[in-house]
Design an enzyme around this catalytic site. Structure first.
Site, short mmCIF file in Angstrom:
data_model
loop_
_atom_site.label_atom_id
_atom_site.label_comp_id
_atom_site.label_asym_id
_atom_site.label_seq_id
_atom_site.Cartn_x
_atom_site.Cartn_y
_atom_site.Cartn_z
N SER A 179 0.83 -1.20 0.00
CA SER A 179 0.00 0.00 0.00
C SER A 179 0.87 1.26 0.00
CB SER A 179 -0.96 -0.04 1.19
OG SER A 179 -1.91 0.98 1.13
N ASP A 424 -9.53 -2.94 -5.95
CA ASP A 424 -8.91 -2.21 -4.85
C ASP A 424 -9.69 -0.92 -4.57
OD1 ASP A 424 -7.15 -0.92 -3.02
OD2 ASP A 424 -5.44 -1.95 -3.92
N HIS A 452 -7.19 -5.48 -1.01
CA HIS A 452 -6.02 -4.68 -0.69
C HIS A 452 -5.10 -5.32 0.35
CE1 HIS A 452 -3.89 -0.84 -0.75
NE2 HIS A 452 -3.85 -0.87 0.57
#
Length: 475
Positions: A179, A424, A452
């Site tokens: 991320s 996502d 995610h």
């Protein structure tokens, strides 16, 4: 152009090792690095990292003790530094992360480095900031130094210490960015590619060509679709959510056990979990507790409020809230100006974001927001409330340093292996494709069946495919 500064090697403060089940040797490392690399003779801050490697039979035969610095080895190691998501979160212990065992078996020495201001790396808090001389202005200046550009410099400082004396090629290391950790990696590729051997990304192809407004214009429709999917799975929650919201609104707000206030807008930020594996069930469980309390007692009990209160850790991870939009501000003239609030309130699915809107006026199911930071959070969380003025100043600031160098990314020579998720909710898949097309040498595994947090929730599947991008041949 990104600012490339001289990076002094970090100073090792202490090093201590211990063994954990699973044949792992974990070394806890404390470093010191400059707070501001433009003034390396100024204050230094501490960084915390855990180094994980495979233990040997010799390790089992001797007690743990203070270790010599893990540098200067005559046999260079393949280091992989894990960059956590956020921003604002430190790392869990290596033995609790599936990546550790997988990477160690692949021959890597793992380094879990807490980003500055997070975890144990001189963590930022309201009280800590209040002790800075100079009031709000100095707090703003301090927080400006907590973005990904300085995290890259911290990584380089630590790398230079750990690999001192090694041949230049052997001293390069690998990053693994989850991320926001991928955002850091993109800045790393822009600023100091000479320190990198390869880059792995999971849900971390940062929208390097886009402003904060453009990011949220792409993300809010995805959030709206996730709300539809949530209510499809739990149709009973359409009424339950409205019942809870009406109760909160009729009472003005509800005092929370640990301080702060539960308002309707804060309640509707629970959707931040919708982009995770298991996120729907997590939110439903919170709703279930709140509704059960209202049905049985006519009020929201402490036991029903605690799961909601602990759902988001903004009070203990304030960088996540206070700098979240700043990670999209790439250079001068790019103030965020509360982009999520401005963009979201104009989307038809989120009318409650408009100030003064009453739940009674809304006929459609109430849609939860996603990974968005709003000004009202700095009125409803007790820790954030102390930083309200700081947050507004940072939102208005428009002289941010550059984070990415597009020319350098276009001619990138460091291999990049990325897992990207079509569904996502946090890092828009279309913008991720745009970045993958920009960064030369990027190979992408794209899937519509993972979310995610797959590197934790579906680790074996993600890591197996991701590393095969490096080791296999694509026709």
């Amino acid at each position: 152009m990104v600012q490339r500064l001289p990076i002094p090697a970090a100073r090792l403060v202490s090093s201590r090792s211990h063994l954990v089940p699973g044949q792992l040797r974990v070394t806890e490392l404390w470093f010191e690095v400059p707070l501001d690399y433009t003034t390396p003779n100024g204050p230094w801050i501490r960084l915390f990292a855990r180094h994980a490697s495979k233990s040997s039979s010799c390790d089992l035969a001797k007690p743990t003790q203070d270790e010599a610095p893990t540098s200067g080895s005559t046999t260079p190691q393949r280091y992989m530094v894990y960059l956590e998501g956020g921003p604002g979160f430190g790392n869990r212990e290596p033995q609790d992360l599936p990546l550790t065992h997988f990477a160690v078996e692949q021959g890597y020495q793992m380094l879990y480095l807490d980003h500055r201001g997070t975890g144990l790396s001189t963590p930022v808090s309201a009280e800590m900031l209040a002790r800075l001389p100079g009031g709000v202005a100095s707090q703003v200046e301090y927080l400006k130094l907590m973005r990904q550009d300085n995290t890259v410099r911290d990584c380089e400082a630590v790398r230079k210490y750990l690999t001192r004396g090694w041949p230049e090629q052997d001293a390069k290391w690998t990053t693994f960015g989850q991320s926001y950790g991928g955002f850091v990696s993109m800045s790393y590729l822009s600023m100091h590619p000479e320190g990198l051997r390869e880059v792995f990304l999971t849900g971390g192809l940062a929208p390097v060509l886009r402003t904060a407004d453009e990011v949220y214009e792409s993300v809010f429709p995805r959030i709206a679709r996730r709300n539809k999917a949530y209510y499809s799975k739990f149709p009973e929650d359409v009424g339950a959510v409205r019942q809870i919201a009406q109760y909160i609104e009729s009472h003005g707000n509800v005092a929370l056990p640990s301080g702060g206030a539960l308002t309707v807008p804060r309640f509707l930020t629970l959707g931040i979990s919708f982009g995770m594996h298991g996120g729907f069930d997590t939110v439903h469980n919170v709703i279930l507790h709140l509704k059960a309390s209202l049905d049985q007692f006519g009020f929201l009990s402490r036991a029903s409020l605690v799961p909601l209160e602990t759902h988001t850790a903004f009070d203990t991870n304030i960088i996540y809230a206070i700098l979240h939009e700043a990670i999209y501000c790439d250079g001068p003239g790019k103030a965020s100006n509360w982009a999520a609030q401005r963009v979201g309130q104009d989307h038809p699915a989120f009318p409650w974001l408009k100030p003064g809107t009453s739940v009674a006026e809304l006929k459609d199911p109430l849609c939860f927001s996603g990974e968005n930071i709003f000004p009202f959070l700095f009125e409803t969380y007790p820790e954030l409330a102390q930083l309200k003025e700081v947050a507004h100043r940072l939102a208005a600031f428009d002289e941010w340093p550059r984070l990415y160098d597009e020319d350098q990314l276009r001619k990138n020579e460091v291999p990049v292996y990325a897992a990207s998720y079509v569904e996502d909710m946090y890092v828009d898949a279309d913008l991720a494709r745009e970045t993958a097309g920009l960064v030369q040498g990027t190979t992408v595994f794209e899937t519509s069946v993972l979310y995610h947090n797959a590197v934790r929730a579906k680790a074996e599947e993600v890591l197996r495919v991701l590393f095969s991008l490096k080791h296999d041949v694509l026709d």
